[in-house]
Design a protein around this motif. Structure first.
Motif, PDB file in Angstrom:
ATOM      1  N   LEU A 133      56.983  17.503  59.394  1.00  0.00           N
ATOM      2  CA  LEU A 133      59.163  16.993  59.120  1.00  0.00           C
ATOM      3  C   LEU A 133      59.554  16.230  59.756  1.00  0.00           C
ATOM      4  N   TYR A 134      60.230  15.473  59.030  1.00  0.00           N
ATOM      5  CA  TYR A 134      61.286  14.196  59.961  1.00  0.00           C
ATOM      6  C   TYR A 134      62.654  14.860  60.362  1.00  0.00           C
ATOM      7  N   ALA A 135      62.752  14.252  61.698  1.00  0.00           N
ATOM      8  CA  ALA A 135      64.302  14.626  61.521  1.00  0.00           C
ATOM      9  C   ALA A 135      64.607  16.358  61.188  1.00  0.00           C
TER      10      ALA A 135
ATOM     11  N   VAL B  24      64.118  18.223  59.529  1.00  0.00           N
ATOM     12  CA  VAL B  24      64.780  18.162  57.539  1.00  0.00           C
ATOM     13  C   VAL B  24      63.981  17.844  56.372  1.00  0.00           C
ATOM     14  N   ILE B  25      62.955  16.404  56.557  1.00  0.00           N
ATOM     15  CA  ILE B  25      62.390  16.105  55.790  1.00  0.00           C
ATOM     16  C   ILE B  25      61.125  16.743  56.035  1.00  0.00           C
ATOM     17  N   LEU B  26      60.785  17.504  54.794  1.00  0.00           N
ATOM     18  CA  LEU B  26      59.269  17.356  55.052  1.00  0.00           C
ATOM     19  C   LEU B  26      58.619  16.650  53.783  1.00  0.00           C
ATOM     20  N   ALA B  27      57.653  15.928  54.564  1.00  0.00           N
ATOM     21  CA  ALA B  27      57.288  15.290  54.088  1.00  0.00           C
ATOM     22  C   ALA B  27      55.551  14.991  53.937  1.00  0.00           C
ATOM     23  N   LEU B  28      55.146  15.962  54.657  1.00  0.00           N
ATOM     24  CA  LEU B  28      53.334  16.435  54.037  1.00  0.00           C
ATOM     25  C   LEU B  28      53.403  17.541  54.251  1.00  0.00           C
TER      26      LEU B  28
ATOM     27  N   GLY C  69      48.490   6.452  46.841  1.00  0.00           N
ATOM     28  CA  GLY C  69      48.977   7.210  46.366  1.00  0.00           C
ATOM     29  C   GLY C  69      50.155   6.199  45.993  1.00  0.00           C
ATOM     30  N   ALA C  70      50.978   6.527  45.316  1.00  0.00           N
ATOM     31  CA  ALA C  70      52.412   5.504  45.249  1.00  0.00           C
ATOM     32  C   ALA C  70      53.061   5.719  46.400  1.00  0.00           C
ATOM     33  N   ASN C  71      54.317   5.066  46.407  1.00  0.00           N
ATOM     34  CA  ASN C  71      54.729   4.475  47.846  1.00  0.00           C
ATOM     35  C   ASN C  71      55.582   5.760  48.257  1.00  0.00           C
ATOM     36  N   GLY C  72      55.589   6.169  49.392  1.00  0.00           N
ATOM     37  CA  GLY C  72      56.227   6.898  49.370  1.00  0.00           C
ATOM     38  C   GLY C  72      56.073   8.510  49.523  1.00  0.00           C
ATOM     39  N   ALA C  73      55.097   8.247  48.615  1.00  0.00           N
ATOM     40  CA  ALA C  73      53.570  10.087  48.428  1.00  0.00           C
ATOM     41  C   ALA C  73      53.411  10.024  50.240  1.00  0.00           C
ATOM     42  N   GLY C  74      53.214   9.598  51.195  1.00  0.00           N
ATOM     43  CA  GLY C  74      53.847  10.188  52.549  1.00  0.00           C
ATOM     44  C   GLY C  74      51.669   9.967  53.572  1.00  0.00           C
ATOM     45  N   LYS C  75      51.444   8.829  52.577  1.00  0.00           N
ATOM     46  CA  LYS C  75      50.065   8.237  53.369  1.00  0.00           C
ATOM     47  C   LYS C  75      50.168   7.421  54.469  1.00  0.00           C
ATOM     48  N   SER C  76      51.103   7.075  55.316  1.00  0.00           N
ATOM     49  CA  SER C  76      50.987   6.405  56.740  1.00  0.00           C
ATOM     50  C   SER C  76      51.764   8.139  57.078  1.00  0.00           C
ATOM     51  N   THR C  77      52.838   8.592  56.750  1.00  0.00           N
ATOM     52  CA  THR C  77      52.703   9.542  57.466  1.00  0.00           C
ATOM     53  C   THR C  77      51.725  10.354  58.156  1.00  0.00           C
ATOM     54  N   THR C  78      50.663  10.347  57.055  1.00  0.00           N
ATOM     55  CA  THR C  78      49.203  11.409  57.412  1.00  0.00           C
ATOM     56  C   THR C  78      49.259  10.869  58.627  1.00  0.00           C
TER      57      THR C  78
ATOM     58  N   SER D 250      57.132   9.153  67.599  1.00  0.00           N
ATOM     59  CA  SER D 250      57.969   8.147  68.208  1.00  0.00           C
ATOM     60  C   SER D 250      58.885   7.445  66.633  1.00  0.00           C
ATOM     61  N   ASP D 251      58.734   8.427  65.681  1.00  0.00           N
ATOM     62  CA  ASP D 251      58.993   8.529  64.192  1.00  0.00           C
ATOM     63  C   ASP D 251      59.847   8.817  64.154  1.00  0.00           C
ATOM     64  N   ASP D 252      60.798  10.006  65.288  1.00  0.00           N
ATOM     65  CA  ASP D 252      61.568  10.885  65.116  1.00  0.00           C
ATOM     66  C   ASP D 252      61.088  11.750  63.949  1.00  0.00           C
TER      67      ASP D 252
ATOM     68  N   MET E  98      47.730   0.221  62.615  1.00  0.00           N
ATOM     69  CA  MET E  98      49.867   0.451  61.694  1.00  0.00           C
ATOM     70  C   MET E  98      49.599  -0.259  60.606  1.00  0.00           C
ATOM     71  N   GLU E  99      50.252  -0.261  60.173  1.00  0.00           N
ATOM     72  CA  GLU E  99      50.707  -1.653  59.142  1.00  0.00           C
ATOM     73  C   GLU E  99      51.822  -2.566  59.666  1.00  0.00           C
ATOM     74  N   GLY E 100      51.475  -3.964  59.285  1.00  0.00           N
ATOM     75  CA  GLY E 100      52.308  -4.858  60.119  1.00  0.00           C
ATOM     76  C   GLY E 100      52.251  -5.858  60.517  1.00  0.00           C
TER      77      GLY E 100
ATOM     78  N   ASP F  85      45.323   1.406  58.230  1.00  0.00           N
ATOM     79  CA  ASP F  85      46.993   1.607  57.229  1.00  0.00           C
ATOM     80  C   ASP F  85      47.161   0.086  56.775  1.00  0.00           C
ATOM     81  N   GLU F  86      47.399  -0.260  55.091  1.00  0.00           N
ATOM     82  CA  GLU F  86      47.784  -0.822  54.522  1.00  0.00           C
ATOM     83  C   GLU F  86      46.968  -2.515  55.101  1.00  0.00           C
ATOM     84  N   PRO F  87      45.304  -2.506  54.913  1.00  0.00           N
ATOM     85  CA  PRO F  87      45.123  -3.870  55.992  1.00  0.00           C
ATOM     86  C   PRO F  87      44.678  -5.177  54.636  1.00  0.00           C
TER      87      PRO F  87
ATOM     88  N   GLU G  68      45.491   2.158  51.514  1.00  0.00           N
ATOM     89  CA  GLU G  68      45.541   1.221  50.478  1.00  0.00           C
ATOM     90  C   GLU G  68      46.146   1.159  49.150  1.00  0.00           C
ATOM     91  N   GLN G  69      47.053   0.373  48.964  1.00  0.00           N
ATOM     92  CA  GLN G  69      47.479  -0.069  47.892  1.00  0.00           C
ATOM     93  C   GLN G  69      46.542  -0.850  46.637  1.00  0.00           C
ATOM     94  N   ASN G  70      45.754  -1.178  47.152  1.00  0.00           N
ATOM     95  CA  ASN G  70      44.526  -2.226  46.359  1.00  0.00           C
ATOM     96  C   ASN G  70      43.173  -1.174  46.352  1.00  0.00           C
TER      97      ASN G  70
HETATM   98  P1  ATP Z   1      53.858   3.413  52.162  1.00  0.00           P
HETATM   99  O1  ATP Z   1      53.090   2.841  50.636  1.00  0.00           O
HETATM  100  O2  ATP Z   1      55.824   3.149  51.187  1.00  0.00           O
HETATM  101  O3  ATP Z   1      54.426   3.253  53.405  1.00  0.00           O
HETATM  102  P2  ATP Z   1      53.626   6.459  51.821  1.00  0.00           P
HETATM  103  O4  ATP Z   1      52.305   6.620  50.814  1.00  0.00           O
HETATM  104  O5  ATP Z   1      52.268   5.184  53.395  1.00  0.00           O
HETATM  105  O6  ATP Z   1      54.369   4.980  51.404  1.00  0.00           O
HETATM  106  P3  ATP Z   1      55.312   7.301  53.505  1.00  0.00           P
HETATM  107  O7  ATP Z   1      55.648   6.268  54.399  1.00  0.00           O
HETATM  108  O8  ATP Z   1      54.669   8.193  54.198  1.00  0.00           O
HETATM  109  O9  ATP Z   1      54.662   7.402  52.207  1.00  0.00           O
HETATM  110  O10 ATP Z   1      56.599   8.051  53.273  1.00  0.00           O
HETATM  111  C1  ATP Z   1      56.547   8.930  52.866  1.00  0.00           C
HETATM  112  C2  ATP Z   1      58.584  10.138  52.764  1.00  0.00           C
HETATM  113  O11 ATP Z   1      58.412  10.273  54.348  1.00  0.00           O
HETATM  114  C3  ATP Z   1      59.317   9.853  52.681  1.00  0.00           C
HETATM  115  O12 ATP Z   1      60.113   9.853  51.236  1.00  0.00           O
HETATM  116  C4  ATP Z   1      59.943   9.079  53.510  1.00  0.00           C
HETATM  117  O13 ATP Z   1      60.836   8.503  53.162  1.00  0.00           O
HETATM  118  C5  ATP Z   1      59.492  10.060  54.609  1.00  0.00           C
HETATM  119  N1  ATP Z   1      60.339   8.613  55.599  1.00  0.00           N
HETATM  120  C6  ATP Z   1      59.280   8.080  56.573  1.00  0.00           C
HETATM  121  N2  ATP Z   1      59.078   7.522  57.968  1.00  0.00           N
HETATM  122  C7  ATP Z   1      60.568   8.782  57.720  1.00  0.00           C
HETATM  123  C8  ATP Z   1      60.984   8.693  58.949  1.00  0.00           C
HETATM  124  N3  ATP Z   1      60.787   7.983  60.072  1.00  0.00           N
HETATM  125  N4  ATP Z   1      62.402   9.639  59.624  1.00  0.00           N
HETATM  126  C9  ATP Z   1      62.735   9.957  57.783  1.00  0.00           C
HETATM  127  N5  ATP Z   1      61.741  10.645  56.394  1.00  0.00           N
HETATM  128  C10 ATP Z   1      60.635   8.807  56.429  1.00  0.00           C
END
Ligand code: ATP
Length: 241
Positions: free
Chosen positions: A10-12, A14-18, A35-44, A54-56, A88-90, A165-167, A197-199
């Motif tokens: 859960l982020y904040a 309220v947002i169920l990301a996984l 998976g596509a952008n926003g799928a939840g890979k980085s969150t995993t 530290s990401d709320d 981490m990415e970046g 993450d995304e080397p 990885e996106q690639n």
């Molecule tokens: P990307 O390749 O774009 O990083 P991803 O698959 O790694 O995509 P995540 O970054 O894990 O996806 O994001 C999953 C979901 O959680 C997305 O809907 C994103 O908007 C949301 N999210 C990510 N970080 C936060 C945050 N700090 N606060 C609120 N929502 C977040």
């Protein structure tokens, strides 16, 4: 070695990301998380390494075990000590410091300079390019070199498993190949890898198993060669022709 069972994030509050992610990485194995952008890979990855705090965000359900020990809710420093690092990415290098100073930061836990020297030599052996660059200022390195530096800094902690993450993000194809050559070498030395990885092509070349995520869930998994061969997967999930 690493096992996730029905992990929810859960982020904040309220947002169920996984929404119940289960996956495994075997000792010395290499797993691609696609998976596509926003799928939840980085969150995993953040949920596993504990940096989600530290990401709320917080792991609100499920279990995470590493080396047979529950690590859900543990702080990142103790997770690193247990042998799990997160690149981490970046590419966050310390831009004003030299390559070697950046590496030394990754080995801050060593008690003696002899131990530190040994770890540095190990990194230079695994990533010879860093040996050539050791006195250079990190901020002036190319993107691919900075990626190698953050990988080198992470292996200073002598991990058993690396989450990365995304080397290849933003790298030219030749640099991507060089970075993956480093990952192949580390794999051959027994390091287990979980790669976001996106690639998809390079990821499935190095991985032995893959998971595909969509909207916070694993929608598909299988051996890397099977995923590469599956036509539907290629088209719908992986964007390969
Ligand atoms: P990307 O390749 O774009 O990083 P991803 O698959 O790694 O995509 P995540 O970054 O894990 O996806 O994001 C999953 C979901 O959680 C997305 O809907 C994103 O908007 C949301 N999210 C990510 N970080 C936060 C945050 N700090 N606060 C609120 N929502 C977040």
């Amino acid at each position: 070695m690493l096992s996730l069972l029905n992990v929810e994030v859960l982020y904040a509050d309220v947002i169920l990301a996984l929404k119940g992610v289960s996956m495994q990485v075997a000792p010395g194995g290499c797993v691609a998380l696609l998976g596509a952008n926003g799928a939840g890979k980085s969150t995993t990855l953040k949920a596993i390494s504990g940096v989600i705090d530290s990401d709320d965000g917080r792991v609100s359900g499920g279990s995470i075990a590493f080396g047979g020990r529950a690590i859900r809710g543990h702080d990142t420093a103790s997770i690193v000590r247990s042998g799990l690092v997160h690149v981490m990415e970046g590419r966050r290098v310390l831009p004003h410091m030299t390559v070697e100073q950046n590496l030394i930061i990754g080995g801050h836990m060593f008690g003696s300079t002899a131990q530190m020297r040994l770890a540095l030599d190990g990194v230079y052996q695994a990533i010879p390019r860093l040996a050539d660059l050791r006195t250079r200022t990190a901020g002036y390195l190319s993107g691919g070199e900075q990626q190698m530096l953050v990988i080198g800094r992470a292996i200073m902690a002598e991990p058993k498993l690396m989450l990365i993450d995304e080397p290849s993000l933003g790298l030219a194809p030749r640099m991507t190949e060089e970075v993956f050559a480093v990952l192949h070498r580390l794999r051959a030395q027994g390091l287990a890898l979980l790669i976001v990885e996106q690639n998809t092509r390079v990821a499935l070349e190095i991985a032995d198993y893959g998971y595909v995520m969509e909207s916070g869930r694993i929608v598909l998994e299988g051996r890397a060669d099977e995923l590469r061969a599956n036509e539907d997967v290629r088209e719908f999930y992986l964007g390969l022709d």
